[in-house]
Design a protein around this motif. Structure first.
Motif, PDB file in Angstrom:
ATOM      1  N   ARG A  59     -64.303 -25.445  16.986  1.00 36.93           N
ATOM      2  CA  ARG A  59     -63.357 -25.979  17.974  1.00 36.93           C
ATOM      3  C   ARG A  59     -63.819 -25.700  19.409  1.00 36.93           C
ATOM      4  O   ARG A  59     -63.052 -25.256  20.263  1.00 36.93           O
ATOM      5  N   GLY A  60     -65.102 -25.919  19.644  1.00 41.09           N
ATOM      6  CA  GLY A  60     -65.658 -25.791  20.981  1.00 41.09           C
ATOM      7  C   GLY A  60     -66.059 -24.390  21.384  1.00 41.09           C
ATOM      8  O   GLY A  60     -66.755 -24.204  22.393  1.00 41.09           O
ATOM      9  N   ALA A  61     -65.644 -23.384  20.646  1.00 42.93           N
ATOM     10  CA  ALA A  61     -65.992 -21.991  20.966  1.00 42.93           C
ATOM     11  C   ALA A  61     -67.264 -21.608  20.226  1.00 42.93           C
ATOM     12  O   ALA A  61     -67.351 -21.752  18.999  1.00 42.93           O
ATOM     13  N   GLU A  62     -68.264 -21.148  20.974  1.00 45.97           N
ATOM     14  CA  GLU A  62     -69.563 -20.798  20.383  1.00 45.97           C
ATOM     15  C   GLU A  62     -69.781 -19.294  20.432  1.00 45.97           C
ATOM     16  O   GLU A  62     -69.447 -18.638  21.424  1.00 45.97           O
ATOM     17  N   GLU A  63     -70.332 -18.761  19.356  1.00 42.74           N
ATOM     18  CA  GLU A  63     -70.617 -17.330  19.295  1.00 42.74           C
ATOM     19  C   GLU A  63     -71.962 -17.111  18.613  1.00 42.74           C
ATOM     20  O   GLU A  63     -72.287 -17.798  17.641  1.00 42.74           O
ATOM     21  N   VAL A  64     -72.719 -16.155  19.134  1.00 45.28           N
ATOM     22  CA  VAL A  64     -74.022 -15.817  18.569  1.00 45.28           C
ATOM     23  C   VAL A  64     -74.013 -14.349  18.163  1.00 45.28           C
ATOM     24  O   VAL A  64     -73.603 -13.480  18.940  1.00 45.28           O
ATOM     25  N   SER A  65     -74.433 -14.065  16.950  1.00 45.32           N
ATOM     26  CA  SER A  65     -74.571 -12.684  16.487  1.00 45.32           C
ATOM     27  C   SER A  65     -76.000 -12.450  16.034  1.00 45.32           C
ATOM     28  O   SER A  65     -76.636 -13.343  15.469  1.00 45.32           O
ATOM     29  N   GLN A  66     -76.501 -11.237  16.295  1.00 45.36           N
ATOM     30  CA  GLN A  66     -77.878 -10.898  15.943  1.00 45.36           C
ATOM     31  C   GLN A  66     -77.934  -9.509  15.317  1.00 45.36           C
ATOM     32  O   GLN A  66     -77.200  -8.603  15.742  1.00 45.36           O
ATOM     33  N   VAL A  67     -78.809  -9.360  14.346  1.00 45.70           N
ATOM     34  CA  VAL A  67     -79.034  -8.055  13.722  1.00 45.70           C
ATOM     35  C   VAL A  67     -80.537  -7.845  13.569  1.00 45.70           C
ATOM     36  O   VAL A  67     -81.304  -8.797  13.399  1.00 45.70           O
ATOM     37  N   HIS A  68     -80.925  -6.596  13.660  1.00 43.54           N
ATOM     38  CA  HIS A  68     -82.332  -6.230  13.459  1.00 43.54           C
ATOM     39  C   HIS A  68     -82.360  -4.859  12.795  1.00 43.54           C
ATOM     40  O   HIS A  68     -81.785  -3.902  13.315  1.00 43.54           O
ATOM     41  N   THR A  69     -83.017  -4.774  11.655  1.00 38.50           N
ATOM     42  CA  THR A  69     -83.045  -3.527  10.884  1.00 38.50           C
ATOM     43  C   THR A  69     -84.461  -3.240  10.402  1.00 38.50           C
ATOM     44  O   THR A  69     -85.141  -4.134   9.895  1.00 38.50           O
ATOM     45  N   ILE A  70     -84.889  -1.999  10.563  1.00 35.21           N
ATOM     46  CA  ILE A  70     -86.150  -1.522   9.992  1.00 35.21           C
ATOM     47  C   ILE A  70     -85.816  -0.311   9.128  1.00 35.21           C
ATOM     48  O   ILE A  70     -85.245   0.666   9.620  1.00 35.21           O
ATOM     49  N   SER A  71     -86.145  -0.385   7.861  1.00 34.72           N
ATOM     50  CA  SER A  71     -85.819   0.720   6.961  1.00 34.72           C
ATOM     51  C   SER A  71     -87.048   1.170   6.190  1.00 34.72           C
ATOM     52  O   SER A  71     -87.955   0.383   5.917  1.00 34.72           O
ATOM     53  N   GLN A  72     -87.051   2.445   5.860  1.00 32.55           N
ATOM     54  CA  GLN A  72     -88.089   3.039   5.023  1.00 32.55           C
ATOM     55  C   GLN A  72     -87.447   3.416   3.700  1.00 32.55           C
ATOM     56  O   GLN A  72     -86.436   4.112   3.674  1.00 32.55           O
ATOM     57  N   ARG A  73     -88.025   2.956   2.601  1.00 31.44           N
ATOM     58  CA  ARG A  73     -87.467   3.288   1.294  1.00 31.44           C
ATOM     59  C   ARG A  73     -88.587   3.648   0.328  1.00 31.44           C
ATOM     60  O   ARG A  73     -89.766   3.363   0.599  1.00 31.44           O
ATOM     61  N   HIS A  74     -88.222   4.256  -0.769  1.00 30.42           N
ATOM     62  CA  HIS A  74     -89.252   4.599  -1.749  1.00 30.42           C
ATOM     63  C   HIS A  74     -88.685   4.575  -3.167  1.00 30.42           C
ATOM     64  O   HIS A  74     -87.474   4.643  -3.380  1.00 30.42           O
ATOM     65  N   TRP A  75     -89.614   4.474  -4.119  1.00 29.62           N
ATOM     66  CA  TRP A  75     -89.303   4.593  -5.534  1.00 29.62           C
ATOM     67  C   TRP A  75     -89.932   5.883  -6.049  1.00 29.62           C
ATOM     68  O   TRP A  75     -91.123   6.134  -5.827  1.00 29.62           O
ATOM     69  N   ASP A  76     -89.161   6.692  -6.750  1.00 27.74           N
ATOM     70  CA  ASP A  76     -89.687   7.820  -7.507  1.00 27.74           C
ATOM     71  C   ASP A  76     -89.798   7.373  -8.950  1.00 27.74           C
ATOM     72  O   ASP A  76     -88.784   7.117  -9.613  1.00 27.74           O
ATOM     73  N   VAL A  77     -91.031   7.266  -9.452  1.00 27.59           N
ATOM     74  CA  VAL A  77     -91.240   6.777 -10.813  1.00 27.59           C
ATOM     75  C   VAL A  77     -91.074   7.939 -11.791  1.00 27.59           C
ATOM     76  O   VAL A  77     -91.729   8.987 -11.661  1.00 27.59           O
ATOM     77  N   LEU A  78     -90.197   7.748 -12.762  1.00 31.05           N
ATOM     78  CA  LEU A  78     -89.847   8.792 -13.724  1.00 31.05           C
ATOM     79  C   LEU A  78     -90.603   8.595 -15.036  1.00 31.05           C
ATOM     80  O   LEU A  78     -91.070   7.490 -15.335  1.00 31.05           O
ATOM     81  N   PRO A  79     -90.708   9.651 -15.837  1.00 31.76           N
ATOM     82  CA  PRO A  79     -91.305   9.485 -17.168  1.00 31.76           C
ATOM     83  C   PRO A  79     -90.456   8.531 -18.010  1.00 31.76           C
ATOM     84  O   PRO A  79     -89.234   8.457 -17.857  1.00 31.76           O
ATOM     85  N   SER A  80     -91.103   7.780 -18.887  1.00 31.62           N
ATOM     86  CA  SER A  80     -90.391   6.844 -19.754  1.00 31.62           C
ATOM     87  C   SER A  80     -90.752   7.126 -21.200  1.00 31.62           C
ATOM     88  O   SER A  80     -91.911   7.411 -21.527  1.00 31.62           O
ATOM     89  N   SER A  81     -89.740   7.052 -22.071  1.00 31.44           N
ATOM     90  CA  SER A  81     -89.964   7.341 -23.489  1.00 31.44           C
ATOM     91  C   SER A  81     -90.258   6.079 -24.292  1.00 31.44           C
ATOM     92  O   SER A  81     -90.526   6.154 -25.488  1.00 31.44           O
ATOM     93  N   THR A  82     -90.212   4.917 -23.627  1.00 34.08           N
ATOM     94  CA  THR A  82     -90.419   3.648 -24.326  1.00 34.08           C
ATOM     95  C   THR A  82     -91.643   2.938 -23.766  1.00 34.08           C
ATOM     96  O   THR A  82     -91.759   2.760 -22.555  1.00 34.08           O
ATOM     97  N   ASP A  83     -92.549   2.537 -24.659  1.00 35.56           N
ATOM     98  CA  ASP A  83     -93.737   1.815 -24.217  1.00 35.56           C
ATOM     99  C   ASP A  83     -93.332   0.479 -23.588  1.00 35.56           C
ATOM    100  O   ASP A  83     -92.437  -0.210 -24.070  1.00 35.56           O
ATOM    101  N   GLY A  84     -94.023   0.119 -22.493  1.00 35.49           N
ATOM    102  CA  GLY A  84     -93.751  -1.152 -21.845  1.00 35.49           C
ATOM    103  C   GLY A  84     -92.563  -1.130 -20.922  1.00 35.49           C
ATOM    104  O   GLY A  84     -92.197  -2.174 -20.375  1.00 35.49           O
ATOM    105  N   GLU A  85     -91.941   0.033 -20.739  1.00 32.77           N
ATOM    106  CA  GLU A  85     -90.823   0.150 -19.809  1.00 32.77           C
ATOM    107  C   GLU A  85     -91.129   1.213 -18.760  1.00 32.77           C
ATOM    108  O   GLU A  85     -91.835   2.186 -19.039  1.00 32.77           O
TER     109      GLU A  85
END
Length: 291
Positions: A59-85
């Motif tokens: 209805r004629g009203a304009e709005e602009v929103s912006q986001v910027h994110t930088i993240s650090q993440r990791h996986w800890d790989v665990l022992p597995s008891s099933t082959d192929g998993e």
């Protein structure tokens, strides 16, 4: 009698020869096995950058929103008891966030700064350094089991934590699809299920690295623009690099460039421009020896 200037016997022989050559060419196409190979004790680190700009006009009203994110993440790989998993724990270690809504002041927060987070980032702050999920996958990246400990499961079109790889070896130029569903709310309050498939294509392989393209393809017709406005963030195109030799993703870039007209009245408009990149950090740490 000649057919097109060629004797029938000769024409038939040439046709058989062409079919034979085509069959041989197909049989000798080199095929590549894309499979995860995560070793117990590995700590696999990724840096994820997400930036997005949304412009709406109602209805004629304009709005602009912006986001910027930088993240650090990791996986800890665990022992597995099933082959192929393979099982890993997913943790986000740190984040730098910027958000601006319309004419309001920009809000910034760095989780490593020691400063109290603004209220808008409080939920994210609670997740820092905590296990968000424990995930078990097979070699094709399909989730066998998942236990969510904290955090939202919203994907913003980024899909699951792992790639959905083909079960059979693939040749360059070959594609495979992965189906999924998203929900959209209709004007009458009902929930509509939108079926989408992600189409992956093996574009090339060089020095042990597979280059893939990704394209989201809606399968459910979206005639209502208000529905499409809710779904566009789940539709992405991008490129992925996968390390065939070591069995893990090296990088991913997804892009969004969408315009929806008439999602809230004839003169309404929404533009969504975004990019998400994910990069393997080179200094992969291992706390146990490879088997």
């Amino acid at each position: 009698m000649l057919i097109g200037g060629v004797a029938p016997g000769v024409a038939a022989a040439e046709e058989r020869s062409e079919k034979s050559q085509s069959s041989v060419a197909e049989s000798v196409l080199e095929r590549f096995t894309l499979a995860y190979s995560l070793q117990p004790g590995e700590k696999i680190r990724y840096e994820v950058t997400h930036q997005a700009k949304t412009k709406t006009r109602i209805r004629g009203a304009e709005e602009v929103s912006q986001v910027h994110t930088i993240s650090q993440r990791h996986w800890d790989v665990l022992p597995s008891s099933t082959d192929g998993e393979m099982t890993f724990e997913h943790t986000v270690d740190s984040v730098e966030m910027t958000q601006q809504q319309g004419e309001e002041d920009e809000i910034r927060w760095d989780s490593q700064s020691g400063n109290e987070p603004p209220s808008v980032f409080s939920l994210v702050a609670e997740q820092m350094g905590k296990k968000l999920a424990t995930v078990t996958i097979n070699t094709h990246g399909h989730e066998i089991k998942r236990e969510d400990h904290a955090g939202s499961k919203a994907s913003l079109g980024m899909g699951t934590l792992t790639l959905q790889l083909p079960e059979e070896p693939v040749a360059i130029g070959q594609s495979w699809t992965v189906p999924h569903e998203v929900k959209a709310r209709l004007e009458n309050g009902e929930i509509k299920i939108i079926k989408i498939q992600e189409r992956y294509t093996l574009e090339k392989v060089q020095t042990g690295v597979a280059n893939l393209s990704l394209r989201s393809e809606p399968l459910t017709p979206m005639r209502d623009e208000s529905v499409r406005a809710q779904v566009v963030q789940q539709l992405s195109n991008g490129e992925i690099r996968f390390d065939i030799d070591n069995g893990r993703m090296l990088s991913k870039q997804l892009d969004w460039d969408e315009t929806v007209i008439g999602f809230q009245g004839p003169n309404s408009l929404m533009e969504y421009r975004a990019r998400m990149t994910e990069q393997l950090v080179d200094d992969v740490q291992r706390t146990a020896k490879r088997n």
